[in-house]
Write a protein that holds these residues in place. Structure first.
Motif, PDB file in Angstrom:
ATOM      1  N   GLY A 166      -2.709 -60.495  32.839  1.00 23.54           N
ATOM      2  CA  GLY A 166      -1.867 -60.177  33.980  1.00 23.54           C
ATOM      3  C   GLY A 166      -0.793 -59.152  33.716  1.00 23.54           C
ATOM      4  O   GLY A 166      -0.005 -58.831  34.613  1.00 23.54           O
ATOM      5  N   GLY A 167      -0.722 -58.611  32.492  1.00 24.33           N
ATOM      6  CA  GLY A 167       0.298 -57.620  32.163  1.00 24.33           C
ATOM      7  C   GLY A 167      -0.128 -56.213  32.540  1.00 24.33           C
ATOM      8  O   GLY A 167      -1.200 -55.990  33.104  1.00 24.33           O
ATOM      9  N   LEU A 168       0.718 -55.251  32.204  1.00 26.19           N
ATOM     10  CA  LEU A 168       0.427 -53.858  32.528  1.00 26.19           C
ATOM     11  C   LEU A 168      -0.424 -53.189  31.463  1.00 26.19           C
ATOM     12  O   LEU A 168      -1.098 -52.198  31.738  1.00 26.19           O
ATOM     13  CB  LEU A 168       1.738 -53.083  32.713  1.00 26.19           C
ATOM     14  N   GLY A 169      -0.359 -53.689  30.218  1.00 25.81           N
ATOM     15  CA  GLY A 169      -1.182 -53.124  29.154  1.00 25.81           C
ATOM     16  C   GLY A 169      -0.868 -51.679  28.849  1.00 25.81           C
ATOM     17  O   GLY A 169      -1.764 -50.891  28.546  1.00 25.81           O
ATOM     18  N   PHE A 170       0.410 -51.299  28.883  1.00 26.46           N
ATOM     19  CA  PHE A 170       0.792 -49.912  28.653  1.00 26.46           C
ATOM     20  C   PHE A 170       0.756 -49.562  27.170  1.00 26.46           C
ATOM     21  O   PHE A 170       0.894 -50.417  26.291  1.00 26.46           O
ATOM     22  CB  PHE A 170       2.194 -49.649  29.193  1.00 26.46           C
ATOM     23  N   SER A 171       0.612 -48.276  26.900  1.00 23.15           N
ATOM     24  CA  SER A 171       0.730 -47.763  25.541  1.00 23.15           C
ATOM     25  C   SER A 171       2.188 -47.811  25.107  1.00 23.15           C
ATOM     26  O   SER A 171       3.102 -47.957  25.930  1.00 23.15           O
ATOM     27  CB  SER A 171       0.232 -46.315  25.478  1.00 23.15           C
ATOM     28  N   ALA A 172       2.397 -47.670  23.793  1.00 26.01           N
ATOM     29  CA  ALA A 172       3.774 -47.594  23.284  1.00 26.01           C
ATOM     30  C   ALA A 172       4.490 -46.394  23.888  1.00 26.01           C
ATOM     31  O   ALA A 172       5.672 -46.474  24.246  1.00 26.01           O
ATOM     32  CB  ALA A 172       3.762 -47.504  21.761  1.00 26.01           C
ATOM     33  N   TYR A 173       3.784 -45.294  24.022  1.00 21.14           N
ATOM     34  CA  TYR A 173       4.391 -44.103  24.599  1.00 21.14           C
ATOM     35  C   TYR A 173       4.729 -44.318  26.069  1.00 21.14           C
ATOM     36  O   TYR A 173       5.787 -43.888  26.549  1.00 21.14           O
ATOM     37  CB  TYR A 173       3.451 -42.915  24.446  1.00 21.14           C
ATOM     38  N   GLY A 174       3.844 -45.007  26.785  1.00 17.17           N
ATOM     39  CA  GLY A 174       4.132 -45.310  28.186  1.00 17.17           C
ATOM     40  C   GLY A 174       5.373 -46.170  28.322  1.00 17.17           C
ATOM     41  O   GLY A 174       6.229 -45.933  29.184  1.00 17.17           O
ATOM     42  N   GLN A 175       5.502 -47.202  27.471  1.00 20.93           N
ATOM     43  CA  GLN A 175       6.698 -48.037  27.478  1.00 20.93           C
ATOM     44  C   GLN A 175       7.935 -47.199  27.176  1.00 20.93           C
ATOM     45  O   GLN A 175       8.991 -47.357  27.805  1.00 20.93           O
ATOM     46  CB  GLN A 175       6.572 -49.139  26.436  1.00 20.93           C
ATOM     47  N   SER A 176       7.811 -46.297  26.207  1.00 21.18           N
ATOM     48  CA  SER A 176       8.935 -45.452  25.817  1.00 21.18           C
ATOM     49  C   SER A 176       9.424 -44.622  26.995  1.00 21.18           C
ATOM     50  O   SER A 176      10.633 -44.492  27.223  1.00 21.18           O
ATOM     51  CB  SER A 176       8.504 -44.542  24.661  1.00 21.18           C
ATOM     52  N   CYS A 177       8.492 -44.054  27.755  1.00 18.95           N
ATOM     53  CA  CYS A 177       8.882 -43.223  28.892  1.00 18.95           C
ATOM     54  C   CYS A 177       9.557 -44.043  29.985  1.00 18.95           C
ATOM     55  O   CYS A 177      10.538 -43.587  30.603  1.00 18.95           O
ATOM     56  CB  CYS A 177       7.651 -42.502  29.460  1.00 18.95           C
ATOM     57  N   VAL A 178       9.075 -45.254  30.218  1.00 16.18           N
ATOM     58  CA  VAL A 178       9.689 -46.117  31.236  1.00 16.18           C
ATOM     59  C   VAL A 178      11.108 -46.486  30.828  1.00 16.18           C
ATOM     60  O   VAL A 178      12.057 -46.384  31.631  1.00 16.18           O
ATOM     61  CB  VAL A 178       8.835 -47.378  31.471  1.00 16.18           C
ATOM     62  N   VAL A 179      11.290 -46.913  29.581  1.00 16.47           N
ATOM     63  CA  VAL A 179      12.625 -47.279  29.097  1.00 16.47           C
ATOM     64  C   VAL A 179      13.563 -46.071  29.143  1.00 16.47           C
ATOM     65  O   VAL A 179      14.727 -46.185  29.542  1.00 16.47           O
ATOM     66  CB  VAL A 179      12.538 -47.847  27.665  1.00 16.47           C
ATOM     67  N   ALA A 180      13.054 -44.898  28.754  1.00 14.84           N
ATOM     68  CA  ALA A 180      13.885 -43.697  28.765  1.00 14.84           C
ATOM     69  C   ALA A 180      14.376 -43.378  30.175  1.00 14.84           C
ATOM     70  O   ALA A 180      15.553 -43.052  30.385  1.00 14.84           O
ATOM     71  CB  ALA A 180      13.100 -42.510  28.194  1.00 14.84           C
ATOM     72  N   LYS A 181      13.482 -43.477  31.150  1.00 19.74           N
ATOM     73  CA  LYS A 181      13.877 -43.139  32.519  1.00 19.74           C
ATOM     74  C   LYS A 181      14.918 -44.118  33.045  1.00 19.74           C
ATOM     75  O   LYS A 181      15.918 -43.699  33.655  1.00 19.74           O
ATOM     76  CB  LYS A 181      12.649 -43.130  33.430  1.00 19.74           C
ATOM     77  N   ILE A 182      14.717 -45.395  32.803  1.00 16.77           N
ATOM     78  CA  ILE A 182      15.694 -46.381  33.269  1.00 16.77           C
ATOM     79  C   ILE A 182      17.038 -46.166  32.581  1.00 16.77           C
ATOM     80  O   ILE A 182      18.101 -46.302  33.206  1.00 16.77           O
ATOM     81  CB  ILE A 182      15.184 -47.809  33.014  1.00 16.77           C
ATOM     82  N   ALA A 183      17.003 -45.801  31.289  1.00 22.56           N
ATOM     83  CA  ALA A 183      18.245 -45.624  30.532  1.00 22.56           C
ATOM     84  C   ALA A 183      19.097 -44.503  31.090  1.00 22.56           C
ATOM     85  O   ALA A 183      20.325 -44.533  30.952  1.00 22.56           O
ATOM     86  CB  ALA A 183      17.927 -45.356  29.058  1.00 22.56           C
ATOM     87  N   THR A 184      18.492 -43.501  31.724  1.00 16.47           N
ATOM     88  CA  THR A 184      19.292 -42.419  32.299  1.00 16.47           C
ATOM     89  C   THR A 184      19.959 -42.830  33.602  1.00 16.47           C
ATOM     90  O   THR A 184      20.787 -42.085  34.128  1.00 16.47           O
ATOM     91  CB  THR A 184      18.423 -41.167  32.537  1.00 16.47           C
ATOM     92  N   ARG A 185      19.625 -44.003  34.102  1.00 14.29           N
ATOM     93  CA  ARG A 185      20.294 -44.521  35.293  1.00 14.29           C
ATOM     94  C   ARG A 185      21.243 -45.661  34.955  1.00 14.29           C
ATOM     95  O   ARG A 185      22.355 -45.731  35.472  1.00 14.29           O
ATOM     96  CB  ARG A 185      19.239 -45.003  36.300  1.00 14.29           C
ATOM     97  N   SER A 186      20.776 -46.583  34.071  1.00 16.37           N
ATOM     98  CA  SER A 186      21.593 -47.760  33.763  1.00 16.37           C
ATOM     99  C   SER A 186      21.192 -48.305  32.406  1.00 16.37           C
ATOM    100  O   SER A 186      20.051 -48.742  32.215  1.00 16.37           O
ATOM    101  CB  SER A 186      21.404 -48.837  34.838  1.00 16.37           C
TER     102      SER A 186
END
Length: 832
Positions: free
Chosen positions: A179-199
């Motif tokens: 039931g998870g998203l099954g993202f790559s490490a790089y995909g996770q990195s990009c998601v965390v990076a984008k959120i970090a530029t907001r909060s």
């Protein structure tokens, strides 16, 4: 003269053989052949031949006849080595064996195979990951008012929590089958990076469960039953996880934790149950105040042999998965770190749980430390580099924009050399961090590079520290006043969190990088240690003999390579590419050889005491780190092309890393604990002294020119901003700042002449509007240009403002609505 020429030829030939690293039999055969050729050529007579044979044959036979060598040389050394080799406990062994040796091994060993780097594939976002980045991640960022989160609520709003849970942000690493998203490490990195530029609060909330948490431990080590029971709930957001590792008595030294679990039997609901009685006290646990499911690290004891082995009572560190509503568990009050993310203590007193809560089941009892080290190393390669790089790239864009918009003495502050020094450093660091993040996250998708991730955790967060401080200095008063317009203060305030978590930076640099890297990356040391510990001394001696003489040949080769490449300033090294970057590859190979030789000398001379010589260890680790980061930059520009904008950054970054390599090696030599060894190290690794001083003023100015003069839609800017949240002009201060910059670029051709006319007194007026009217009346600019400048000036003024509040709001922000801007912000503005 002939004899001198022959002697020089022999020296050159032998030096070439040693430089190329030929085997001992080949080296011996060539030497013997030269001696024989000299005799038959008449260069010396029978007496000379006899003397040569007497000097040559004994060592040749001793070292090439393996049984003789093993008996005469290796056996005594083997006995000494076994007697002085320190004991290695289980946790030390598991830490050493955890993860994989990857590209850092090539940089450590002195002869990097560049094809392994240049042919290594970057991970790219899948269509699904890109859609998640552009869709739910962007939507999440747009929902967040970080001032509300940081100051007013000190928490994410309920609707943001629900959005995170509903959209699987806690389940990026959980496979789709659960039931998870099954993202790559790089995909996770990009998601965390984008959120970090907001909060930062939202970024930490999302990244921790995807770093070291129950989800990852279950995926890698959980039983099928455990995975089926817990992963769907974690993926759906019904369960909120935390992981309890750090305690009051055990921070960086997690093996010292006093938390215990004792296996015993109890009667539960009329049945006898084999379980674990837990007593623990943890702190600094992210998400603990809201967690429903806790991963727990503790020391397991089985005094009665209930797990099946009557001879084993102390199992060591184990990991369990326990619902937080279990009797005896007490979630304490909140900690309040530098950001508003949920963090707090959690305590357990006589908590009784069945043995099957051990992650992986009772069969995995005692394997918790390996689990933690392996999962933590992967997390260090994703979360904190993403957070650091997002900060670096965010400061790159916003600080360069501010430096162009903000004017003092009639000039954009970015044109002042005093501003350009920190601004160029921001640009160089941001470029280097992006290169390192891309390579490291891609590596995590292919293997488990534990040493690289430790290096990245330390250096990326330290670069983030510098970038934030430089950005604060450039913004000056704008970012010391708290409020919604301040996009820097929250990151500055929370910076110590990144420096401290997942292995404090002081410990990581001084103990982990080289302490683990030297043994894992070295082609012989760990194998020699294993041979010395071999249960069969004969087999151990056989392995040790082969390894020892391979090691000696390796050390001699690296020493000769370091000397030759040092004397020639790297010119004899081979570069895998042509063009400007070729010289950088050669220099890195030179320093790689120097590191290999210096490391061997340090380990050989200092032995086990090297772990106590933390400054020497840290400096050698710095060399390995800067070799990796510099090579990551070369890989990045090789991938994207050597545009002039890229090369301006590459020149700065490589000058920085080469200077840091030079400095670290120099400090190793200057402070080497055994003074007699210093001249040997200096002659071999720095025969021409120090060579690099860091980025020049011209290098710095070139980076600043790109940052200040490139269009906001340039290829480099688009590449640096693809995973950042910018927002619109009406949706946050960063979006407004970049909209202001875009408007400036639209009107710049008319704006500069207008400013010059005002400064010289040709255009007059009490405020901007009057000055523009006068300029239009004189025919200096068109009415359309005046309207554009007027629009820009309103944007510019808003961009440089700071916030003010009523005292009631500051005292009780939730009890009083946020104020409208005060009257001081509506004053008349005139260009001066």
């Amino acid at each position: 003269m002939i004899a001198l020429a022959l002697a020089l030829a022999i020296i050159v030939l032998h030096g070439t053989l040693l430089y190329r690293g030929v085997s001992l039999p080949v080296f011996t055969a060539v030497t013997g052949g030269l001696l024989a050729a000299g005799y038959f050529a008449g260069l010396y007579g029978t007496l000379g031949a006899g003397i040569a044979a007497a000097l040559f044959l004994p060592p040749a036979l001793l070292f090439n006849l393996v049984p003789l060598r093993r008996t005469v040389v290796s056996r005594p050394l083997y006995k000494v080595f076994r007697s002085v080799l320190p004991e290695m406990n289980r946790t030390e062994r598991e830490a050493l064996e955890a993860g994989d040796v990857w590209w850092e091994g090539e940089m450590f060993r002195g002869r990097p195979d560049w094809s392994k780097l240049l042919e290594f594939p970057y991970t790219t976002l899948t269509d699904e990951e890109q859609a998640f980045l552009d869709g739910p991640t962007h939507e999440l960022c747009a929902m967040i008012d970080d001032w509300e989160v940081h100051f007013e609520r000190k928490d994410l709003p309920p609707e943001v929590w629900q959005f995170i849970r509903d959209n699987g942000f806690f389940a990026m690493l959980i496979p789709k089958s659960h039931g998870g998203l099954g993202f790559s490490a790089y995909g996770q990195s990009c998601v965390v990076a984008k959120i970090a530029t907001r909060s930062l609060t939202a970024a930490v909330t999302v990244m921790v469960p995807n770093s070291l948490g129950p989800g990852e431990l279950l995926v890698h080590y959980g039983t099928k039953a455990q995975q089926q029971k817990w992963l769907p709930g974690l993926a759906a957001g019904h369960e909120i996880p935390c992981f309890a590792l750090t305690g009051p008595e055990a921070g960086s030294d997690a093996t010292a934790m006093p938390d215990t679990g004792v296996v015993e039997t109890r009667v539960v609901d009329g049945e006898e149950v084999v379980g674990i009685r837990l007593n623990f006290s943890k702190r600094y646990i992210t998400l603990a105040p809201v967690a429903t499911l806790m991963g727990l690290a503790f020391k397991l004891q089985d005094p009665d042999g209930l797990l099946g082995d009557p001879d084993k009572t102390d199992y060591g560190i184990s990991c369990a998965l326990i619902p937080t509503d279990t009797d005896g568990i007490e979630i304490g009050r909140r900690h309040y770190p530098g950001a508003a993310f949920m963090n707090g203590p959690i305590k357990g007193t006589d908590v009784f749980v069945p043995v099957d809560v051990i992650i992986g089941g009772p069969e995995q009892a005692g394997n918790g430390w390996r689990m933690l080290v392996e999962c933590l190393s992967a997390g260090r390669g994703i979360s904190l580099p993403a957070l650091s790089t997002a900060t670096g790239k965010g400061m790159y864009g916003i600080t360069s924009a501010y430096s162009k918009i903000r004017r003092q003495f009639g000039v954009a502050i970015g044109k002042f050399e005093g501003i350009q020094e920190p601004l160029g450093r921001i640009g160089g660091y941001a470029y280097s961090m992006e290169a390192c993040r891309n390579l490291t996250a891609s590596a995590v998708d292919h293997c488990a590079p534990s040493i690289v991730t430790a290096m990245m955790k330390y250096h990326m967060t330290e670069m983030m520290r510098t970038v934030i401080t430089d950005a604060m200095d450039i913004h000056s008063g704008k970012t010391i006043i708290m409020g919604p317009r301040n996009y820097l203060a929250a990151a500055y305030q929370a910076l110590p969190v990144a420096i401290t978590v997942e292995g404090a930076n002081i410990m990581t640099r001084n103990l982990m990088v080289f302490g683990q890297g030297a043994i894992r990356c070295h082609p012989y040391v760990f194998a020699e240690m294993e041979a010395a510990r071999h249960a069969d001394p004969k087999a151990g001696l056989r392995d040790f003999d082969k390894l020892l003489f391979g090691h000696i040949g390796y050390s001699v080769n690296r020493g000769v390579r370091a000397l030759v490449l040092g004397l020639t300033n790297g010119r004899l090294a081979k570069a895998p590419v042509d063009g400007e970057t070729a010289g950088y590859y050669r220099q890195l190979e030179r320093y790689s050889a120097s590191l290999a030789f210096a490391s061997d000398v340090a380990m050989g001379v200092l032995g086990g005491s090297l772990k106590l010589r933390e400054r020497t260890s840290a400096r050698l680790g710095d060399m390995l780190s800067h070799l990796y980061m510099a090579s990551a930059t070369l890989r990045y520009v090789h991938e994207h092309g050597e545009s002039e904008a890229d090369m301006a950054h590459v020149r700065w970054v490589m000058a920085h890393h080469l200077a840091e390599l030079d400095k670290a090696l120099y400090e190793v030599i200057r402070n080497f604990p055994v003074k007699a060894v210093r001249p040997i190290l200096k002659l071999t690794t720095m025969p021409r002294g120090r060579q690099f001083d860091g980025p020049s003023d011209a290098d710095n100015a070139a980076v600043c020119d790109v940052m200040l003069d490139s269009a906001t839609d340039s290829e480099l800017n688009q590449r640096l901003q693809y995973d950042l949240y910018i927002g619109g002009a009406d949706n946050g201060p960063t979006g407004h700042m970049l909209r202001t910059l875009e408007k400036l670029q639209e009107i710049e051709a008319d704006y500069e002449p207008f400013l010059k006319a005002v400064k010289t007194g040709r255009v007059r007026g009490e405020d901007v509007s009057a000055q523009l009217t006068d300029a239009v009346n004189q025919g200096l600019i068109s009415q359309a240009a005046a309207d554009g400048i007027r629009e820009y000036d309103a944007l510019r003024y808003e961009a440089i403002l700071t916030d003010d509040f009523s005292q009631d709001y500051v005292r009780e922000p939730l009890a009083h609505p946020r104020d409208e801007p005060g009257p001081g912000e509506a004053r008349i503005r005139a260009v001066s």
